[in-house]
Design a protein around this motif. Sequence first.
Motif, PDB file in Angstrom:
ATOM      1  N   GLU A 196       0.909  -1.154  -0.047  1.00 56.72           N
ATOM      2  CA  GLU A 196      -0.063   0.144  -0.080  1.00 56.72           C
ATOM      3  C   GLU A 196       0.881   1.196   0.089  1.00 56.72           C
ATOM      4  O   GLU A 196       0.554   2.128  -0.852  1.00 56.72           O
ATOM      5  N   HIS A 197       1.941   1.512   0.936  1.00 58.13           N
ATOM      6  CA  HIS A 197       2.759   2.596   0.994  1.00 58.13           C
ATOM      7  C   HIS A 197       3.581   2.800  -0.266  1.00 58.13           C
ATOM      8  O   HIS A 197       3.682   3.663  -0.681  1.00 58.13           O
ATOM      9  N   TRP A 198       4.073   1.418  -0.773  1.00 59.44           N
ATOM     10  CA  TRP A 198       4.940   1.439  -2.107  1.00 59.44           C
ATOM     11  C   TRP A 198       3.873   1.906  -3.268  1.00 59.44           C
ATOM     12  O   TRP A 198       4.404   2.865  -4.024  1.00 59.44           O
ATOM     13  N   LEU A 199       2.958   1.446  -3.314  1.00 57.67           N
ATOM     14  CA  LEU A 199       1.855   2.037  -4.582  1.00 57.67           C
ATOM     15  C   LEU A 199       1.434   3.407  -4.323  1.00 57.67           C
ATOM     16  O   LEU A 199       1.430   4.237  -5.150  1.00 57.67           O
ATOM     17  N   GLN A 200       1.427   3.957  -3.164  1.00 56.27           N
ATOM     18  CA  GLN A 200       1.195   5.249  -2.849  1.00 56.27           C
ATOM     19  C   GLN A 200       2.338   6.087  -3.450  1.00 56.27           C
ATOM     20  O   GLN A 200       2.283   7.217  -3.973  1.00 56.27           O
ATOM     21  N   ALA A 201       3.539   5.472  -3.196  1.00 53.32           N
ATOM     22  CA  ALA A 201       4.564   6.290  -3.556  1.00 53.32           C
ATOM     23  C   ALA A 201       4.824   6.246  -5.197  1.00 53.32           C
ATOM     24  O   ALA A 201       5.103   7.379  -5.798  1.00 53.32           O
ATOM     25  N   ALA A 202       4.393   5.262  -5.861  1.00 52.20           N
ATOM     26  CA  ALA A 202       4.325   5.407  -7.232  1.00 52.20           C
ATOM     27  C   ALA A 202       3.101   6.260  -7.838  1.00 52.20           C
ATOM     28  O   ALA A 202       3.385   7.055  -8.758  1.00 52.20           O
ATOM     29  N   TYR A 203       2.001   6.203  -7.071  1.00 46.16           N
ATOM     30  CA  TYR A 203       0.995   7.156  -7.462  1.00 46.16           C
ATOM     31  C   TYR A 203       1.144   8.781  -7.445  1.00 46.16           C
ATOM     32  O   TYR A 203       0.986   9.405  -8.180  1.00 46.16           O
ATOM     33  N   GLU A 204       1.808   8.853  -6.174  1.00 38.61           N
ATOM     34  CA  GLU A 204       2.339  10.141  -5.935  1.00 38.61           C
ATOM     35  C   GLU A 204       3.223  10.727  -6.952  1.00 38.61           C
ATOM     36  O   GLU A 204       3.411  12.014  -7.106  1.00 38.61           O
ATOM     37  N   ALA A 205       4.229   9.917  -7.333  1.00 39.24           N
ATOM     38  CA  ALA A 205       5.230  10.221  -8.390  1.00 39.24           C
ATOM     39  C   ALA A 205       4.424  10.478  -9.691  1.00 39.24           C
ATOM     40  O   ALA A 205       5.184  11.426 -10.192  1.00 39.24           O
ATOM     41  N   GLY A 206       3.514   9.856  -9.972  1.00 37.23           N
ATOM     42  CA  GLY A 206       2.963  10.155 -11.273  1.00 37.23           C
ATOM     43  C   GLY A 206       1.990  11.554 -10.998  1.00 37.23           C
ATOM     44  O   GLY A 206       2.197  12.545 -11.942  1.00 37.23           O
ATOM     45  N   ARG A 207       1.592  12.068 -10.061  1.00 36.68           N
ATOM     46  CA  ARG A 207       0.914  13.325  -9.761  1.00 36.68           C
ATOM     47  C   ARG A 207       2.044  14.376  -9.390  1.00 36.68           C
ATOM     48  O   ARG A 207       1.424  15.813  -9.819  1.00 36.68           O
ATOM     49  N   CYS A 208       2.826  14.266  -9.096  1.00 39.30           N
ATOM     50  CA  CYS A 208       3.996  15.378  -8.623  1.00 39.30           C
ATOM     51  C   CYS A 208       4.494  16.021 -10.137  1.00 39.30           C
ATOM     52  O   CYS A 208       5.024  15.309 -10.838  1.00 39.30           O
ATOM     53  N   PRO A 209       4.214  17.285  -9.932  1.00 42.40           N
ATOM     54  CA  PRO A 209       4.620  17.978 -11.274  1.00 42.40           C
ATOM     55  C   PRO A 209       6.199  18.210 -11.426  1.00 42.40           C
ATOM     56  O   PRO A 209       6.748  18.692 -12.377  1.00 42.40           O
ATOM     57  N   ALA A 210       6.961  17.886 -10.244  1.00 44.22           N
ATOM     58  CA  ALA A 210       8.431  17.995 -10.286  1.00 44.22           C
ATOM     59  C   ALA A 210       8.938  16.759 -11.146  1.00 44.22           C
ATOM     60  O   ALA A 210      10.156  16.770 -11.277  1.00 44.22           O
ATOM     61  N   VAL A 211       8.435  15.712 -10.850  1.00 46.62           N
ATOM     62  CA  VAL A 211       8.847  14.469 -11.492  1.00 46.62           C
ATOM     63  C   VAL A 211       9.005  14.365 -13.160  1.00 46.62           C
ATOM     64  O   VAL A 211       8.121  14.557 -13.784  1.00 46.62           O
ATOM     65  N   ARG A 212      10.209  14.478 -13.549  1.00 46.24           N
ATOM     66  CA  ARG A 212      10.610  14.275 -15.010  1.00 46.24           C
ATOM     67  C   ARG A 212      10.821  12.886 -15.493  1.00 46.24           C
ATOM     68  O   ARG A 212      10.717  12.531 -16.889  1.00 46.24           O
ATOM     69  N   SER A 213      10.969  11.776 -14.481  1.00 42.39           N
ATOM     70  CA  SER A 213      11.571  10.554 -15.122  1.00 42.39           C
ATOM     71  C   SER A 213      11.508   9.686 -13.824  1.00 42.39           C
ATOM     72  O   SER A 213      11.794  10.163 -12.850  1.00 42.39           O
ATOM     73  N   ILE A 214      11.275   8.377 -14.289  1.00 43.56           N
ATOM     74  CA  ILE A 214      11.287   7.324 -13.226  1.00 43.56           C
ATOM     75  C   ILE A 214      11.976   6.061 -13.621  1.00 43.56           C
ATOM     76  O   ILE A 214      12.085   5.886 -14.933  1.00 43.56           O
ATOM     77  N   ASP A 215      12.646   5.322 -12.748  1.00 40.56           N
ATOM     78  CA  ASP A 215      12.956   3.877 -13.202  1.00 40.56           C
ATOM     79  C   ASP A 215      12.553   2.910 -12.256  1.00 40.56           C
ATOM     80  O   ASP A 215      12.253   3.286 -10.967  1.00 40.56           O
ATOM     81  N   LEU A 216      12.258   1.603 -12.738  1.00 39.45           N
ATOM     82  CA  LEU A 216      11.772   0.617 -12.050  1.00 39.45           C
ATOM     83  C   LEU A 216      12.526  -0.471 -12.153  1.00 39.45           C
ATOM     84  O   LEU A 216      12.796  -1.005 -13.245  1.00 39.45           O
ATOM     85  N   VAL A 217      13.369  -1.143 -11.160  1.00 39.49           N
ATOM     86  CA  VAL A 217      14.599  -1.911 -11.274  1.00 39.49           C
ATOM     87  C   VAL A 217      14.251  -2.992 -10.275  1.00 39.49           C
ATOM     88  O   VAL A 217      13.807  -2.931  -9.081  1.00 39.49           O
ATOM     89  N   GLU A 218      15.267  -4.038 -10.550  1.00 46.27           N
ATOM     90  CA  GLU A 218      15.612  -5.209  -9.408  1.00 46.27           C
ATOM     91  C   GLU A 218      14.593  -6.239  -9.489  1.00 46.27           C
ATOM     92  O   GLU A 218      14.165  -6.963  -8.505  1.00 46.27           O
ATOM     93  N   CYS A 219      13.619  -6.071 -10.487  1.00 51.60           N
ATOM     94  CA  CYS A 219      12.654  -7.266 -10.597  1.00 51.60           C
ATOM     95  C   CYS A 219      13.380  -8.482 -11.283  1.00 51.60           C
ATOM     96  O   CYS A 219      13.830  -8.306 -12.580  1.00 51.60           O
ATOM     97  N   ASN A 220      13.623  -9.653 -10.768  1.00 50.22           N
ATOM     98  CA  ASN A 220      14.252 -10.807 -11.478  1.00 50.22           C
ATOM     99  C   ASN A 220      13.178 -11.977 -11.378  1.00 50.22           C
ATOM    100  O   ASN A 220      13.049 -12.593 -10.338  1.00 50.22           O
ATOM    101  N   PRO A 221      12.602 -12.428 -12.749  1.00 43.37           N
ATOM    102  CA  PRO A 221      11.604 -13.453 -12.644  1.00 43.37           C
ATOM    103  C   PRO A 221      12.350 -14.613 -12.246  1.00 43.37           C
ATOM    104  O   PRO A 221      11.400 -15.567 -11.798  1.00 43.37           O
TER     105      PRO A 221
END
Length: 249
Positions: A196-221
């Motif tokens: 829940e907190h992790w997804l909130q961080a992602a949601y707020e990153a989308g809403r935040c006008p300061a955010v210009r780029s994101i990366d999502l890493v360390e997923c190893n299937p």
Amino acid sequence: MREAFYRFTPDPRSGKAFTELLAHTFDLGDLRLKRTLEASQEHFGRLMAPLLREGKLLVILGGGHETAYAHFLAYVHAEQSVHILNWDAHADVRPLRDGKAHSGSPFRQALIHPSKRCRSYTVAGLLPHSVAPEHLHFLHEQHAHYVWRDALTADRITDLYHQAHAPLMVSFDLDAVDQAFAPGVSAPSIDGLDPEHWLQAAYEAGRCPAVRSIDLVECNPRLDRDRQTVRLAALTLWTFFCGLAERIF
């Protein structure tokens, strides 16, 4: 918190905005790796720099956390200074090994880069048992900021974005999430963030006008269990785009 976080779901206007956003989203494909990690990072930075200059919002997927340094190099080559927010159980400011970069060194490299393009660094979600005293000392020396996992309330997550300066580069390391929900990472975390907190961080990153780029890493299937981590990664992106749709449309 749950009702507030999902408030956009029943709103039909949000669905329309999300569809409109996807119509303006383009997949640039996979990076062709060079012979060394350093060469691959440099190559990536040079490829992405023109997009930053054009004002495009970048979403970078995959790889270990060494990807974040390549991400930062895009700002260097675009000649743009940047602030960095890293969601992580680790500070990732380890020294280089025999002068070579690795997944634990990206933000040390960004902070000491001769360009001085890294204006500030904040890491949120740190676990006390996953951070060496030497790393905290380095963060203090560099005037960087950190937030322990136990201090990350819903309000604190929102505040980190409200207080952010533009342009903001956000890095999401899936090993920040508790290993019960994200086992498919290189360094699973005991007592990490709940989804829940992790997804909130992602949601707020989308809403935040300061955010210009994101990366999502360390997923190893290969290390995953019943595709839990893969599904969480996909939901993280979906949640980010829901926030971004609200910001843009």
